[in-house]
Design a protein around this motif. Structure first.
Motif, mmCIF file in Angstrom:
data_model
loop_
_atom_site.group_PDB
_atom_site.id
_atom_site.type_symbol
_atom_site.label_atom_id
_atom_site.label_comp_id
_atom_site.label_asym_id
_atom_site.label_seq_id
_atom_site.Cartn_x
_atom_site.Cartn_y
_atom_site.Cartn_z
ATOM 1 N N ILE A 199 -12.075 -4.068 -89.526
ATOM 2 C CA ILE A 199 -10.554 -3.760 -90.308
ATOM 3 C C ILE A 199 -9.291 -3.285 -90.243
ATOM 4 C CG2 ILE A 199 -9.589 -3.795 -92.544
ATOM 5 C CD1 ILE A 199 -11.512 -6.057 -93.521
ATOM 6 N N LEU A 200 -10.185 -1.913 -89.820
ATOM 7 C CA LEU A 200 -9.708 -0.707 -89.235
ATOM 8 C C LEU A 200 -9.255 -0.242 -87.877
ATOM 9 C CD1 LEU A 200 -11.445 2.500 -91.375
ATOM 10 C CD2 LEU A 200 -9.405 1.379 -91.734
ATOM 11 N N LEU A 201 -10.539 -1.187 -87.284
ATOM 12 C CA LEU A 201 -9.842 -1.358 -85.556
ATOM 13 C C LEU A 201 -8.601 -2.105 -85.942
ATOM 14 C CD1 LEU A 201 -13.439 -0.891 -83.736
ATOM 15 C CD2 LEU A 201 -11.602 -0.026 -83.610
ATOM 16 N N VAL A 202 -8.445 -3.414 -86.084
ATOM 17 C CA VAL A 202 -7.537 -4.399 -86.099
ATOM 18 C C VAL A 202 -6.245 -3.500 -86.855
ATOM 19 C CG1 VAL A 202 -6.336 -6.413 -87.206
ATOM 20 C CG2 VAL A 202 -8.408 -6.166 -86.087
ATOM 21 N N THR A 203 -6.367 -2.822 -87.848
ATOM 22 C CA THR A 203 -5.054 -2.105 -88.984
ATOM 23 C C THR A 203 -4.379 -0.981 -87.003
ATOM 24 O OG1 THR A 203 -5.947 -2.109 -90.680
ATOM 25 C CG2 THR A 203 -4.081 -0.645 -90.169
#
Length: 96
Positions: free
Chosen positions: A77-81
């Motif tokens: 999720i952090l990577l997508v953000t």
């Protein structure tokens, strides 16, 4: 070595998955259609995302830890953000 095993398992899963059975309406009677291509594309994107997230998570958490998959999902999720944030900042940079 781990990535080779994962790639082999992923290829086997893709081969086993039926993207267009004849009893599914709108799927083209057993042929891969546009909807199936979209499913395959999203599957590949998610697999690549989780491969990267797993590698980053493995730097900080042991793979046999009980909460490894939870932390891996959080990193994904952090990577997508981060990707969305970079994309929005990139568009701002191009306007000036």
């Amino acid at each position: 070595m781990i990535f080779r095993k994962f790639a082999a398992a992923s290829a086997a899963i893709v081969r086993l998955h039926d993207y267009g059975s004849s009893d599914t309406p709108g799927r083209g009677g057993g042929r891969a259609t546009g909807h199936a291509d979209w499913d395959m594309t999203m599957s590949i994107i998610f697999r690549l995302l989780f491969i990267i997230a797993g590698a980053v998570t493995a730097l900080f958490v042991a793979r046999d830890a009980l909460n490894f998959t939870i932390i891996q999902t959080f990193v994904a999720i952090l990577l997508v953000t981060a990707i969305v944030g970079v994309g929005s900042l990139w568009s701002l940079r191009r306007k000036t």
